[in-house]
Design a protein around this motif. Structure first.
Motif, PDB file in Angstrom:
ATOM      1  N   ALA A  33       0.847  -1.183   0.000  1.00 50.41           N
ATOM      2  CA  ALA A  33       0.000   0.000   0.000  1.00 50.41           C
ATOM      3  C   ALA A  33       0.888   1.240   0.000  1.00 50.41           C
ATOM      4  CB  ALA A  33      -0.913   0.000   1.229  1.00 50.41           C
ATOM      5  N   GLY A  34       1.245   1.711  -1.196  1.00 50.68           N
ATOM      6  CA  GLY A  34       2.182   2.829  -1.298  1.00 50.68           C
ATOM      7  C   GLY A  34       1.624   4.076  -1.947  1.00 50.68           C
ATOM      8  N   LEU A  35       0.318   4.091  -2.260  1.00 53.31           N
ATOM      9  CA  LEU A  35      -0.282   5.261  -2.897  1.00 53.31           C
ATOM     10  C   LEU A  35      -0.864   6.200  -1.849  1.00 53.31           C
ATOM     11  CD1 LEU A  35      -2.140   3.620  -5.933  1.00 53.31           C
ATOM     12  CD2 LEU A  35      -0.013   4.931  -5.977  1.00 53.31           C
ATOM     13  N   LYS A  36      -0.549   7.486  -1.973  1.00 51.91           N
ATOM     14  CA  LYS A  36      -1.073   8.496  -1.056  1.00 51.91           C
ATOM     15  C   LYS A  36      -2.430   9.001  -1.547  1.00 51.91           C
ATOM     16  CE  LYS A  36       3.484  10.170   0.433  1.00 51.91           C
ATOM     17  NZ  LYS A  36       4.292   9.151  -0.260  1.00 51.91           N
ATOM     18  N   ASN A  37      -3.133   9.714  -0.679  1.00 51.76           N
ATOM     19  CA  ASN A  37      -4.455  10.230  -1.047  1.00 51.76           C
ATOM     20  C   ASN A  37      -4.381  11.171  -2.248  1.00 51.76           C
ATOM     21  OD1 ASN A  37      -5.888   8.855   0.916  1.00 51.76           O
ATOM     22  ND2 ASN A  37      -5.624  10.468   2.452  1.00 51.76           N
ATOM     23  N   ARG A  38      -3.311  11.971  -2.321  1.00 49.70           N
ATOM     24  CA  ARG A  38      -3.197  12.895  -3.456  1.00 49.70           C
ATOM     25  C   ARG A  38      -2.992  12.123  -4.757  1.00 49.70           C
ATOM     26  NH1 ARG A  38       2.133  13.988  -4.989  1.00 49.70           N
ATOM     27  NH2 ARG A  38       3.730  13.146  -3.592  1.00 49.70           N
ATOM     28  N   HIS A  39      -2.285  10.975  -4.691  1.00 56.56           N
ATOM     29  CA  HIS A  39      -2.128  10.136  -5.876  1.00 56.56           C
ATOM     30  C   HIS A  39      -3.486   9.631  -6.338  1.00 56.56           C
ATOM     31  CE1 HIS A  39       2.198   9.066  -4.368  1.00 56.56           C
ATOM     32  NE2 HIS A  39       2.193  10.169  -5.102  1.00 56.56           N
ATOM     33  N   LEU A  40      -4.272   9.098  -5.387  1.00 55.70           N
ATOM     34  CA  LEU A  40      -5.580   8.542  -5.738  1.00 55.70           C
ATOM     35  C   LEU A  40      -6.513   9.602  -6.306  1.00 55.70           C
ATOM     36  CD1 LEU A  40      -6.738   5.642  -5.450  1.00 55.70           C
ATOM     37  CD2 LEU A  40      -4.580   6.009  -4.289  1.00 55.70           C
ATOM     38  N   SER A  41      -6.450  10.806  -5.749  1.00 58.22           N
ATOM     39  CA  SER A  41      -7.309  11.888  -6.234  1.00 58.22           C
ATOM     40  C   SER A  41      -7.015  12.208  -7.691  1.00 58.22           C
ATOM     41  CB  SER A  41      -7.127  13.148  -5.373  1.00 58.22           C
ATOM     42  OG  SER A  41      -7.540  12.908  -4.049  1.00 58.22           O
ATOM     43  N   THR A 161       9.589   2.972 -14.484  1.00 58.24           N
ATOM     44  CA  THR A 161       8.814   3.660 -13.449  1.00 58.24           C
ATOM     45  C   THR A 161       7.917   2.684 -12.701  1.00 58.24           C
ATOM     46  OG1 THR A 161       8.783   5.717 -14.721  1.00 58.24           O
ATOM     47  CG2 THR A 161       7.079   5.447 -13.044  1.00 58.24           C
ATOM     48  N   ASN A 162       7.201   1.849 -13.442  1.00 62.66           N
ATOM     49  CA  ASN A 162       6.290   0.899 -12.818  1.00 62.66           C
ATOM     50  C   ASN A 162       7.032  -0.189 -12.045  1.00 62.66           C
ATOM     51  OD1 ASN A 162       3.096   0.958 -13.645  1.00 62.66           O
ATOM     52  ND2 ASN A 162       4.356   2.093 -15.103  1.00 62.66           N
ATOM     53  N   LEU A 163       8.243  -0.531 -12.503  1.00 58.60           N
ATOM     54  CA  LEU A 163       9.022  -1.559 -11.809  1.00 58.60           C
ATOM     55  C   LEU A 163       9.615  -1.043 -10.501  1.00 58.60           C
ATOM     56  CD1 LEU A 163      10.952  -3.239 -14.775  1.00 58.60           C
ATOM     57  CD2 LEU A 163       9.201  -4.300 -13.344  1.00 58.60           C
ATOM     58  N   GLY A 164       9.744   0.266 -10.380  1.00 56.88           N
ATOM     59  CA  GLY A 164      10.338   0.843  -9.173  1.00 56.88           C
ATOM     60  C   GLY A 164       9.510   0.581  -7.931  1.00 56.88           C
ATOM     61  N   SER A 165       8.299   1.114  -7.916  1.00 60.83           N
ATOM     62  CA  SER A 165       7.372   0.914  -6.800  1.00 60.83           C
ATOM     63  C   SER A 165       6.036   1.478  -7.221  1.00 60.83           C
ATOM     64  CB  SER A 165       7.867   1.625  -5.535  1.00 60.83           C
ATOM     65  OG  SER A 165       7.807   3.035  -5.711  1.00 60.83           O
ATOM     66  N   VAL A 166       4.991   1.107  -6.495  1.00 58.41           N
ATOM     67  CA  VAL A 166       3.679   1.651  -6.820  1.00 58.41           C
ATOM     68  C   VAL A 166       3.653   3.157  -6.542  1.00 58.41           C
ATOM     69  CG1 VAL A 166       2.645   1.267  -4.533  1.00 58.41           C
ATOM     70  CG2 VAL A 166       1.191   1.297  -6.574  1.00 58.41           C
ATOM     71  N   ALA A 167       4.495   3.597  -5.602  1.00 59.79           N
ATOM     72  CA  ALA A 167       4.560   5.032  -5.300  1.00 59.79           C
ATOM     73  C   ALA A 167       5.122   5.814  -6.486  1.00 59.79           C
ATOM     74  CB  ALA A 167       5.413   5.272  -4.062  1.00 59.79           C
ATOM     75  N   SER A 168       6.092   5.230  -7.208  1.00 57.96           N
ATOM     76  CA  SER A 168       6.654   5.930  -8.369  1.00 57.96           C
ATOM     77  C   SER A 168       5.623   6.017  -9.489  1.00 57.96           C
ATOM     78  CB  SER A 168       7.928   5.234  -8.861  1.00 57.96           C
ATOM     79  OG  SER A 168       7.672   3.912  -9.268  1.00 57.96           O
ATOM     80  N   TYR A 169       4.816   4.956  -9.660  1.00 56.24           N
ATOM     81  CA  TYR A 169       3.705   5.038 -10.614  1.00 56.24           C
ATOM     82  C   TYR A 169       2.761   6.160 -10.206  1.00 56.24           C
ATOM     83  CZ  TYR A 169      -1.162   4.316 -11.886  1.00 56.24           C
ATOM     84  OH  TYR A 169      -2.462   4.541 -12.259  1.00 56.24           O
ATOM     85  N   GLY A 170       2.405   6.188  -8.920  1.00 52.53           N
ATOM     86  CA  GLY A 170       1.468   7.203  -8.435  1.00 52.53           C
ATOM     87  C   GLY A 170       2.008   8.608  -8.599  1.00 52.53           C
ATOM     88  N   GLU A 171       3.323   8.784  -8.383  1.00 54.05           N
ATOM     89  CA  GLU A 171       3.918  10.120  -8.496  1.00 54.05           C
ATOM     90  C   GLU A 171       3.905  10.596  -9.940  1.00 54.05           C
ATOM     91  OE1 GLU A 171       5.075  13.428  -6.571  1.00 54.05           O
ATOM     92  OE2 GLU A 171       4.603  11.504  -5.631  1.00 54.05           O
TER      93      GLU A 171
END
Length: 482
Positions: A33-41, A161-171
């Motif tokens: 679970a690496g996505l922040k609320n701002r990513h989801l928005s 980017t996607n292989l890095g982490s879900v947070a990097s995708y979200g960013e």
């Protein structure tokens, strides 16, 4: 031990989550679970703003006239209903496979298998379409580099980017979506000022372009439904947030917020911007058939409108590529966990990234890109058409799954029913009727008929594969017992 050592996810029980919401390292067979609320928005907002809105809407306006607004409104109502149903299920049970996992439980293994693989197929074909579109724009800026070179570059960068982490995708998606939102917001402000004659050199336009040039429906009421065929597929992607929400810290809240906001997102970004286009310019002008947004900006005197729109469209293309890789890989991961795909798809790295699922999806995307350059009118045309009606199949499955899942949730965990479908089951059946009408209408349109026939062929192939896999699974279960 290397930091990216993979671990195997076991086959989970029906309804169990594939997401780890802990804050420690991944690698326990779960996504992180690496996505922040701002990513989801921003994923929720950006999911409905694709390159098709900026470029493809011109074909719909030319075919329908100002009545294209009704096409967008009808398709928008359908998407809102479907997203509400999906939101109800996703808030109660966040899953990386979203509607495929719910279909698995509500309708049977065959349904989850079939719709999951069809959805994966749709997105890997989209990877090829968007990579080629982005390469064309970049090649127009730097003609010294061949188109295939740019296609390779953008695919490679976003794969990393996607292989890095879900947070990097979200960013990445946060900034891509942010640019699209700012662009649409600026267009709405400029367009509104121009409509009322508040920009230098402009006069209030009134309703002349809406009612002149043959009237509001110059091609009759039937053209509204023809327009829906092009509009419906522009909304594919709005469901991505329900897959991504599972990798956020508070998936229930994220899903609820996303489904509640889909009404204003469609109303403002689609209906609002298209209304400005058909109000400011005659629907039958040559400029509108090309890129209607560029035509409007040039009409009101914005310098360099074409180049500005190229940048925005490129951003939309990269956003779609980024999300396509993410979505295809998460669906492949979910299929792997449920035993409907190779077990390797269900492995994750220490960072909680399904590396095998990502690379497998990208490989098929590269193959599709290859065919787009070598066989655009044969093999790639088949791939494109055979995935064309997948959106409608997905929405139908969501509707029928929700009819069953509501009763399951009410029986097993009613306290998790935090998002509820309005007027259940009546609006669910109304949505099924609307989708059925669009499917039937596709058979009356030459292009739509080809897409529907080939999509049904693809669905039949996957359905047959599900029967074979199911038979082998049952045989494997019986063997130990004997």
């Amino acid at each position: 031990m290397r930091a990216d050592t993979t671990t195997q996810a076991g086959s989970p029980p029906a309804g169990s989550s594939a997401i780890s919401h802990g804050h420690g390292p991944g690698g326990d067979g779960h996504l992180k679970a690496g996505l922040k609320n701002r990513h989801l928005s921003m994923i929720a907002i950006g999911g409905v703003i694709g390159a098709g809105l900026f470029v493809g809407s011109g074909a719909g306006i030319a075919a329908t006239g100002p009545g294209i607004l009704l096409s967008y409104a009808l398709a928008g109502v359908l998407v809102v209903l479907v997203m509400r149903m999906l939101g109800e299920m996703a808030a109660a049970d966040p899953q990386s496979g979203s509607f495929s996992a719910y279909a698995d439980r509500a309708l049977g293994r065959w349904a989850g298998f079939t719709i999951g693989w069809l959805y994966w197929f749709f997105w890997v074909v989209v990877l090829a379409v968007e990579a080629t579109a982005g390469a064309k724009i970049l090649n127009s800026w730097m003609p010294g580099v061949p188109q295939w070179g740019f296609a390779l570059i953008v695919m490679a960068v976003l794969t990393a980017t996607n292989l890095g982490s879900v947070a990097s995708y979200g960013e990445f998606e946060f900034w891509f979506a942010g640019i699209k939102v700012v662009a649409i917001a600026a267009f709405l402000v400029v367009g509104t000022l121009a409509v009322f004659g508040l920009l230098p050199g402009t006069d209030a336009v009134g309703t002349a372009n809406l009612t002149g040039h043959g009237g509001f429906l110059p091609h009759g009421v039937g053209a509204v439904f023809t327009g829906m065929l092009t509009v419906v597929f522009a909304f594919m992607g709005s469901e991505i947030v329900t897959l991504a929400a599972g990798e956020s810290e508070d998936p229930e809240k994220a899903v609820s917020k996303a489904t509640n906001s889909v009404i204003w997102r469609i109303g403002i970004f689609y209906l609002g911007s298209i209304l400005l286009v058909v109000t400011l310019l005659p629907w039958d002008s040559a400029a509108v058939k090309g890129s209607p947004y560029v035509a409007v900006l040039e009409h009101v005197g914005i310098p360099g409108a074409g180049r500005v729109m190229d940048v925005i469209v490129l951003t939309a293309v990269l956003s779609c590529l980024n999300s396509g890789m993410y979505t295809a890989s998460r669906m492949a991961f979910s299929l792997g966990r449920r035993g409907d795909a190779p077990k390797a798809f269900a492995t994750v790295t220490k960072r909680g990234v399904p590396r095998v699922a990502i690379l497998s999806s990208v490989v098929f995307g590269f193959v599709a890109v290859f065919f787009n350059y070598t066989s655009p009118d044969t093999v790639f045309a088949f791939l494109l058409n055979s995935s064309g009606a997948v959106a409608l199949f997905v929405w139908l499955v969501i509707c029928f799954s929700q009819l069953r899942m509501r009763r399951i949730i009410e029986r097993e965990c009613p306290e998790r029913l935090t998002v509820r479908m309005w007027l259940y089951p009546y609006l669910t059946w109304a949505a099924i009727g609307m989708i059925g009408f669009v499917v039937a209408y596709m058979f009356t349109d030459a292009d739509g008929r080809k897409q529907m026939y080939l999509s049904l062929v693809a669905a039949a192939i996957v359905l047959a594969a599900s029967a074979v896999v199911g038979r082998r699974r049952r045989a494997a279960e019986v063997a130990p017992a004997s």
